[in-house]
Structure formats: structure tokens, C-alpha cells
Scaffold this motif. Structure first.
Motif, PDB file in Angstrom:
ATOM      1  N   GLN A 132      97.357  69.426  65.603  1.00  0.00           N
ATOM      2  CA  GLN A 132      97.107  69.565  67.033  1.00  0.00           C
ATOM      3  C   GLN A 132      96.307  68.371  67.533  1.00  0.00           C
ATOM      4  OE1 GLN A 132      95.703  73.436  67.992  1.00  0.00           O
ATOM      5  NE2 GLN A 132      96.168  73.270  70.155  1.00  0.00           N
ATOM      6  N   LEU A 133      96.752  67.803  68.650  1.00  0.00           N
ATOM      7  CA  LEU A 133      96.083  66.646  69.232  1.00  0.00           C
ATOM      8  C   LEU A 133      94.723  67.043  69.781  1.00  0.00           C
ATOM      9  CD1 LEU A 133      99.088  65.602  69.192  1.00  0.00           C
ATOM     10  CD2 LEU A 133      98.523  64.365  71.284  1.00  0.00           C
ATOM     11  N   ALA A 134      93.775  66.133  69.670  1.00  0.00           N
ATOM     12  CA  ALA A 134      92.443  66.332  70.248  1.00  0.00           C
ATOM     13  C   ALA A 134      92.341  65.537  71.545  1.00  0.00           C
ATOM     14  CB  ALA A 134      91.362  65.875  69.268  1.00  0.00           C
ATOM     15  N   LEU A 135      91.702  66.132  72.536  1.00  0.00           N
ATOM     16  CA  LEU A 135      91.395  65.440  73.783  1.00  0.00           C
ATOM     17  C   LEU A 135      89.886  65.419  73.974  1.00  0.00           C
ATOM     18  CD1 LEU A 135      94.048  66.702  76.383  1.00  0.00           C
ATOM     19  CD2 LEU A 135      94.119  64.696  74.909  1.00  0.00           C
ATOM     20  N   ALA A 136      89.411  64.375  74.638  1.00  0.00           N
ATOM     21  CA  ALA A 136      87.976  64.230  74.905  1.00  0.00           C
ATOM     22  C   ALA A 136      87.738  64.188  76.407  1.00  0.00           C
ATOM     23  CB  ALA A 136      87.436  62.964  74.245  1.00  0.00           C
ATOM     24  N   ILE A 186      84.900  66.788  72.597  1.00  0.00           N
ATOM     25  CA  ILE A 186      86.238  66.812  71.998  1.00  0.00           C
ATOM     26  C   ILE A 186      86.667  68.252  71.780  1.00  0.00           C
ATOM     27  CG2 ILE A 186      87.598  66.129  69.988  1.00  0.00           C
ATOM     28  CD1 ILE A 186      85.770  63.728  69.676  1.00  0.00           C
ATOM     29  N   GLY A 187      87.870  68.560  72.210  1.00  0.00           N
ATOM     30  CA  GLY A 187      88.396  69.911  72.062  1.00  0.00           C
ATOM     31  C   GLY A 187      89.882  69.950  72.316  1.00  0.00           C
ATOM     32  N   LEU A 188      90.384  71.141  72.574  1.00  0.00           N
ATOM     33  CA  LEU A 188      91.813  71.358  72.767  1.00  0.00           C
ATOM     34  C   LEU A 188      92.224  71.059  74.200  1.00  0.00           C
ATOM     35  CD1 LEU A 188      92.182  74.731  70.833  1.00  0.00           C
ATOM     36  CD2 LEU A 188      92.768  72.445  70.013  1.00  0.00           C
ATOM     37  N   ALA A 189      93.482  70.692  74.368  1.00  0.00           N
ATOM     38  CA  ALA A 189      94.043  70.498  75.701  1.00  0.00           C
ATOM     39  C   ALA A 189      94.050  71.822  76.459  1.00  0.00           C
ATOM     40  CB  ALA A 189      95.466  69.946  75.596  1.00  0.00           C
ATOM     41  N   ALA A 190      93.958  71.724  77.786  1.00  0.00           N
ATOM     42  CA  ALA A 190      93.994  72.891  78.686  1.00  0.00           C
ATOM     43  C   ALA A 190      92.768  73.790  78.515  1.00  0.00           C
ATOM     44  CB  ALA A 190      95.275  73.702  78.489  1.00  0.00           C
ATOM     45  N   GLN A 191      91.721  73.286  77.885  1.00  0.00           N
ATOM     46  CA  GLN A 191      90.475  74.034  77.738  1.00  0.00           C
ATOM     47  C   GLN A 191      89.293  73.135  78.089  1.00  0.00           C
ATOM     48  OE1 GLN A 191      89.985  75.930  73.924  1.00  0.00           O
ATOM     49  NE2 GLN A 191      92.049  76.765  73.891  1.00  0.00           N
TER      50      GLN A 191
END
Length: 410
Positions: free
Chosen positions: A320-324, A351-356
Motif C-alpha cells: 500500500q502506498l504511503a502519503l504524507a 505519513i499515513g494512508l490515502a483518503a485519511q
């Protein structure tokens, strides 16, 4: 020397910077994920020629007389509005719809952030940017479980990787058996199961009516071997299943005999089976288990899950990709190659999950284009040119005044 000359020089420098910023915006009009910048000016300190005075009983107050000493660059701000979407159809092109940054590992292991989602594979299967930075996220374990609470690591898609076969341990039957048929009426339903070595075994579920609200269920191999002897099931007067008992409505597990490579038990669930008047709507969702397979392709979900698609039909998360996200994205420092690093005023990377947590969703097969507005940039060019030109005229006029002053003595 005249103050006006030095004020005009500061104006030339400021407008030259505005030209530099505008030209950089225009140069990156087609750069993926680029965010345009704008210059902000402010005046410098002023020289007080006469201070202000407070009102008195016999006179009014006076305002200070001040002469400004020019302008200076207050800051260069970044426009973080969303860029246009360009559909590419490439499975390794990702776009962030909303706030957030991709997390990449740059040269020397430095953690960097980018909005440019054009990735590709290197020789090791890593997802990398055009300059070789590795996309970061969470790698799934052997069972496809992703632990997003752990540290991020390099994401890779191991094309051709093999997945071991898994024997069928559970199946299910749903739908309706018609109540208005005579005794001894039979219905058959086919299904695929896999033995302990992952060999495909074709079976059939047989339903035979034995009396009012009573049916026999059996499982028969395609070669005629009875895998599960006929087992009675019972419905109540309203057509709901009563035997086997709920809530799972499972038949007693059976172990296929006569097949050396099929040694595990199989449990059949009848949850959702009814007996109403009307048509036969029996259905058998695919039982669990699968054969030996290899990774063929992958898809990206809006939450950043990379779903592997295997040759045996298995679909299992690979990672799962990480987004910051940042409290102040404008405080990030540009690190080149369309990347940013944490700045003193950006705040820490969350840093966490997309859409959150305020982070955007992901879109595969598309890229975010530059948000540069050419009409605005060309207008900025005119403004910068005229500002530079006007300040140069002030220097010319100041020079002529000085020349006249020198010419007082011949």
C-alpha cells in the motif's frame, strides 16, 4: 547621492526576481505535478525626516514625515491548487486527488516528497521515479495483510513471483430450491475445488427432494466418486432452513477419499439457502483454494492498495502506498527533480494512508499536470517588465539631476 537612485536599484532587483520566478513558472508549464510560485514585495525601512507630535491644548498633532528607502522581496509563495488531470493509461502512473505527497527515498536514503506520480520499475522490481528515487509504502506479508502502523519501506512489484497452491477448505451454496416440485426431483450445481497439491478437482453439488420440506445434499466428483454421502437438510413451513442449525448452517466436514493428494477436510455452508415456490436459483460462490500461480499484473485502489493479479485467479494485496501531509506545505524546501524535503517551517511529515487524515485519494493511470496559468504568467511578465522599466527611468532621471548639479560649477 540621491535616495531615489538607491530606491530604484532595489526596485530593479525586486522586479528581476519577479521575472526569474515567472520565467521558471513558464518553463515548467508541462512539468508533471509542478506548482507555480508568486513573488510578494514589501517596502523597506523609511527615513524619518520629521517626527510626529501629539496634540496639545493650543495646537493639533502632527504626522511624521518619512521617506521610503525602496522595496524588497517579502517572500516567494507556492500555489498548491490542484493541477489538471492527464489520463495516460499506464498502470504505474499515479495521481493524488486532494492534499498530500508521495513519499520517496532519494539518494543516500534521504526521505523526500513529491506530487509527480510518474513511476516505473527498476531491475529489482522497485517502483522508482525518473531520477531513481524509490516509492515508499508498506509491503504486504505472505497472506496479503498490510500493516500500515509500521515503518514505510521501498515498494516493489515482483512480476513473475510464484504463489503456492492452497487446498480448498470451505465452500458455500446459496439461492432457492423450489418447494413446488415432486419428490425425487434433483438439481445439480458444478464447482471447482483444489486438492492439497493445487490440482483442480471438478465436483458437483446434488440436491434431491425426499419429502415435504426435506432434501438430500451430496457432493460427487466428476469421475463419479461420492465425496460426501447424501445428507438430509430440513426447511420449516415458511421456507427457512432449520437443519443444519444456524447461524452458519454448516454441513459436517467431509474428507475426500480415494485421492492421495487431497487430505484436508472441506466444510460446506448453506447460509442463505431457502425453499420457496418458484424457480431454482441455486448458486455456488467460488470455493476457497487455488492452484499454483504467478503474478501477472496489478491494480491500484483509491486507498493506495496495490492489488496483485495472479495467473490462478487469486487477487491479493502486494502493498500500500504511503502519503504524507504537512501543516504548512509552503514551508517545504525544494530539493530538485520535482521533490521537496522537510523545512524548518513545514512541520513534520504526517505519513499515513490515502483518503485519511486530510490526505487525498489516488487515481491510477493518470497524472497531475502543472497548475501554471499561462495567461496569468504572461500578464506577470508585462507587470515585471513595466516595473523594471519604470525603476530604470528613475535612475536615469536621478542621473540627470546629478548632472545638472555638477554643471552648476563650470
Amino acid at each position: 547621492m540621491l535616495r531615489s537612485m538607491f530606491s530604484a536599484i532595489s526596485g530593479l532587483r525586486a522586479h528581476q526576481t519577479k521575472m526569474d520566478v515567472t520565467s521558471n513558472n513558464i518553463a515548467n508549464v508541462n512539468t508533471v505535478g509542478f506548482k507555480s510560485s508568486q513573488t510578494v514585495f514589501q517596502d523597506t525601512l523609511s527615513q524619518v525626516l520629521r517626527g510626529g507630535g501629539q496634540p496639545a491644548a493650543d495646537r493639533g498633532g502632527t504626522n511624521p514625515a518619512q521617506v521610503g528607502l525602496g522595496t524588497k522581496l517579502a517572500g516567494i509563495t507556492t500555489n498548491w491548487t490542484q493541477g489538471a488531470t492527464q489520463s495516460t493509461g499506464r498502470s504505474t502512473d499515479f495521481m493524488i486527488e486532494g492534499d498530500g505527497f508521495f513519499v520517496v527515498q532519494g539518494p543516500g536514503g534521504e526521505q523526500l516528497f513529491t506530487r509527480a506520480g510518474s513511476f516505473d520499475f527498476d531491475a529489482n522490481g522497485n517502483l522508482v521515479t525518473p531520477d531513481g528515487s524509490i516509492l515508499q509504502g508498506w509491503v504486504a506479508d505472505a497472506n496479503g495483510v498490510v500493516n500500515a502502523n509500521g515503518p514505510v519501506e521501498s515498494l516493489r512489484v515482483p512480476y513473475g513471483a510464484m504463489v503456492d497452491p492452497t487446498a480448498t477448505t470451505a465452500g458455500s451454496i446459496t439461492g432457492n430450491v423450489p418447494s413446488d416440485v415432486v419428490d425425487a426431483t434433483s438439481f445439480q450445481l458444478g464447482a471447482d475445488m483444489y486438492d492439497s497439491q493445487g490440482v483442480l478437482q471438478k465436483v458437483a453439488y446434488n440436491f434431491t427432494k425426499t419429502g415435504d420440506n426435506n432434501w438430500d445434499v451430496s457432493v460427487v466428483h466428476s469421475d463419479g466418486t461420492v465425496l460426501m454421502a447424501p445428507t438430509g437438510i430440513v426447511f420449516d413451513a415458511e421456507g427457512n432452513l432449520t437443519t443444519p442449525a444456524g447461524p452458519d448452517f454448516e454441513l459436517a466436514p467431509f474428507t475426500p477419499v480415494g485421492y492421495p493428494s487431497w487430505t484436508n477436510e472441506v466444510t460446506m455452508s448453506l447460509a442463505g439457502l431457502t425453499q420457496f415456490g418458484g424457480a431454482n436459483t441455486l448458486a455456488a460462490p467460488k470455493p476457497d483454494g487455488y492452484a499454483l500461480g504467478s503474478l501477472q499484473s496489478f491494480t491500484l485502489g483509491n486507498d493506495g492498495t496495490i492489488m496483485g493479479v495472479y495467473s490462478n485467479g487469486l487477487r491479493q494485496p502486494l502493498g500500500q502506498l504511503a502519503l504524507a501531509s504537512f501543516n504548512n506545505p509552503s514551508g517545504l524546501e525544494k530539493a530538485g527533480n520535482s521533490t521537496f524535503r522537510v523545512g524548518d517551517n513545514s512541520g513534520v511529515a504526517m505519513i499515513g494512508l490515502a483518503a485519511q487524515g486530510g490526505r487525498g485519494v489516488l487515481n491510477a493511470g493518470a497524472l497531475e499536470m502543472s497548475n501554471v496559468d499561462l495567461s496569468e504568467e504572461f500578464t506577470g511578465l508585462i507587470v515585471a517588465q513595466r516595473g523594471f522599466q519604470a525603476n530604470s527611468r528613475v535612475i536615469t532621471a536621478s542621473d540627470e539631476i546629478l548632472q545638472d548639479l555638477v554643471n552648476l560649477k563650470r
